[in-house]
Scaffold this motif. Structure first.
Motif, PDB file in Angstrom:
ATOM      1  N   TRP A  53      -7.668  -3.508  -4.093  1.00 54.94           N
ATOM      2  CA  TRP A  53      -7.752  -3.676  -2.729  1.00 54.94           C
ATOM      3  C   TRP A  53      -8.448  -5.043  -2.817  1.00 54.94           C
ATOM      4  CZ3 TRP A  53      -7.149  -2.233   1.702  1.00 54.94           C
ATOM      5  CH2 TRP A  53      -7.668  -2.708   2.600  1.00 54.94           C
TER       6      TRP A  53
ATOM      7  N   SER B 117      -3.865  -0.542   5.611  1.00 53.91           N
ATOM      8  CA  SER B 117      -3.452   0.491   4.577  1.00 53.91           C
ATOM      9  C   SER B 117      -3.051   1.394   4.834  1.00 53.91           C
ATOM     10  CB  SER B 117      -5.047   0.690   4.331  1.00 53.91           C
ATOM     11  OG  SER B 117      -5.652   1.173   5.483  1.00 53.91           O
TER      12      SER B 117
ATOM     13  N   SER C  91     -19.383  -1.356  -1.687  1.00 55.76           N
ATOM     14  CA  SER C  91     -19.687  -1.054  -0.543  1.00 55.76           C
ATOM     15  C   SER C  91     -20.164  -1.046   0.588  1.00 55.76           C
ATOM     16  CB  SER C  91     -18.978   0.372  -1.186  1.00 55.76           C
ATOM     17  OG  SER C  91     -17.360  -0.030  -2.311  1.00 55.76           O
TER      18      SER C  91
ATOM     19  N   SER D  52      -5.408   5.525  -5.011  1.00 53.47           N
ATOM     20  CA  SER D  52      -6.841   5.744  -4.096  1.00 53.47           C
ATOM     21  C   SER D  52      -5.875   4.997  -2.974  1.00 53.47           C
ATOM     22  CB  SER D  52      -7.305   4.662  -4.379  1.00 53.47           C
ATOM     23  OG  SER D  52      -8.060   3.925  -3.733  1.00 53.47           O
ATOM     24  N   GLU D  53      -5.961   4.886  -1.714  1.00 56.01           N
ATOM     25  CA  GLU D  53      -5.678   3.705  -0.581  1.00 56.01           C
ATOM     26  C   GLU D  53      -5.800   2.359  -0.617  1.00 56.01           C
ATOM     27  OE1 GLU D  53      -5.188   4.112   4.114  1.00 56.01           O
ATOM     28  OE2 GLU D  53      -6.612   5.581   2.672  1.00 56.01           O
ATOM     29  N   TYR D  54      -7.253   2.446  -1.604  1.00 59.31           N
ATOM     30  CA  TYR D  54      -7.261   0.504  -1.940  1.00 59.31           C
ATOM     31  C   TYR D  54      -7.056  -0.167  -3.043  1.00 59.31           C
ATOM     32  CZ  TYR D  54     -10.045   2.031   2.314  1.00 59.31           C
ATOM     33  OH  TYR D  54     -10.264   3.180   3.344  1.00 59.31           O
TER      34      TYR D  54
ATOM     35  N   LEU E  32     -10.924  -3.788   9.071  1.00 64.13           N
ATOM     36  CA  LEU E  32     -10.264  -3.862   7.543  1.00 64.13           C
ATOM     37  C   LEU E  32      -8.717  -4.072   8.046  1.00 64.13           C
ATOM     38  CD1 LEU E  32     -11.720  -0.400   5.903  1.00 64.13           C
ATOM     39  CD2 LEU E  32     -12.678  -3.203   6.276  1.00 64.13           C
TER      40      LEU E  32
ATOM     41  N   ASN F 156      -6.736  -8.006  -0.316  1.00 63.43           N
ATOM     42  CA  ASN F 156      -7.459  -9.000   0.847  1.00 63.43           C
ATOM     43  C   ASN F 156      -8.039 -10.038   0.314  1.00 63.43           C
ATOM     44  OD1 ASN F 156      -9.561  -7.149   2.228  1.00 63.43           O
ATOM     45  ND2 ASN F 156      -9.052  -5.422   0.668  1.00 63.43           N
TER      46      ASN F 156
ATOM     47  N   ALA G 285       0.835  -0.835   0.034  1.00 64.06           N
ATOM     48  CA  ALA G 285      -0.038   0.246  -0.105  1.00 64.06           C
ATOM     49  C   ALA G 285       0.720   1.119   0.013  1.00 64.06           C
ATOM     50  CB  ALA G 285      -0.349  -0.003   1.165  1.00 64.06           C
TER      51      ALA G 285
ATOM     52  N   PRO H 194     -14.865  -0.533   2.154  1.00 61.70           N
ATOM     53  CA  PRO H 194     -14.465  -0.598   0.445  1.00 61.70           C
ATOM     54  C   PRO H 194     -15.285  -2.204   0.173  1.00 61.70           C
ATOM     55  CG  PRO H 194     -12.916   0.238   1.835  1.00 61.70           C
ATOM     56  CD  PRO H 194     -13.808  -0.446   2.604  1.00 61.70           C
TER      57      PRO H 194
ATOM     58  N   SER I 270     -13.981  -6.467   0.866  1.00 62.52           N
ATOM     59  CA  SER I 270     -13.647  -6.010   2.059  1.00 62.52           C
ATOM     60  C   SER I 270     -12.875  -7.974   2.964  1.00 62.52           C
ATOM     61  CB  SER I 270     -13.701  -4.694   3.356  1.00 62.52           C
ATOM     62  OG  SER I 270     -13.455  -3.353   2.208  1.00 62.52           O
TER      63      SER I 270
END
Length: 209
Positions: free
Chosen positions: A35, A112, A176, A30-32, A109, A39, A22, A183, A186
């Motif tokens: 994703w 991140s 989401s 995006s932080e995700y 979660l 995950n 990350a 999100p 997840s």
């Protein structure tokens, strides 16, 4: 039985790897980003740790709504929840789908960029540490929960404390959840302490003393 309440070194390694991935992304992204893949890697790693069960406190539990039908499916880590049993309660009854419960929980979660320990999207206690003397466990019907959480509590007895790992498939899926800032795709991790069970149409007084 009481198990040491800590993740294995392998879990820490997975969390560190996910965080490095990350942090390596460009700041404007995006932080995700990636994703779903991140995950899935996390859940697959937890499934491998559960399979090894080095401390004897891990258990893999099939989702309650799949039951025996999972045997006819292709092997898939997303059809199960993975639990690490932190402490064993003295209860003798596990709640059914229509029962109500009093439960303490804290949900995160995966790690991140902004949340190295994982974003906390929900909890039943006032701070980030449970205080049984002052914190009142949440009252809820088992059926009101996502499949993964319901599966966990339907296998617990009063007094059990579990760390529960839920793949996205048994959580909020491919959508989401805006109300909890979760999100799509997840994986969810919960600290769960089952305090009280109220049998459907039998235990009508849910007052917490």
């Amino acid at each position: 039985m009481r198990c040491i309440s800590k993740l294995s070194n392998i879990v820490y390694a997975v969390l560190t790897t996910l965080l490095l991935v990350a942090c390596s992304e460009k700041e404007e992204e995006s932080e995700y980003v990636n994703w779903k893949e991140r995950n899935q890697l996390y859940i697959d790693s937890i499934a491998a740790i559960c399979e090894l069960n080095e401390d004897g406190c891990w258990e893999k539990i099939v989702a309650f709504n799949l039951n025996d039908s999972v045997e006819s499916m292709s092997p898939n880590n997303n059809h199960y929840i993975y639990v690490h049993k932190e402490a064993e309660g003295k209860g003798t009854y596990s709640p059914l789908y229509n029962d109500s419960i009093r439960v303490h929980y804290l949900g995160r979660l995966i790690s991140s960029t902004s949340y190295p320990q994982g974003y906390i999207f929900g909890k039943s206690y006032g701070t980030y540490v449970l205080n049984e003397a002052t914190d009142v466990p949440a009252l809820m019907c088992v059926s009101s929960n996502i499949v993964g959480f319901a599966t966990a509590v339907m296998n617990m007895v009063e007094g059990d404390r579990w760390k529960v790992y839920i793949p996205y498939y048994l959580g909020y899926g491919e959508s989401s959840n805006s109300s909890t800032s979760i999100p799509a795709y997840s994986a969810l991790t919960f600290d769960v302490y089952l305090s009280k069970i109220y049998k459907y149409k039998i235990n009508n007084d849910t007052t917490w003393y």
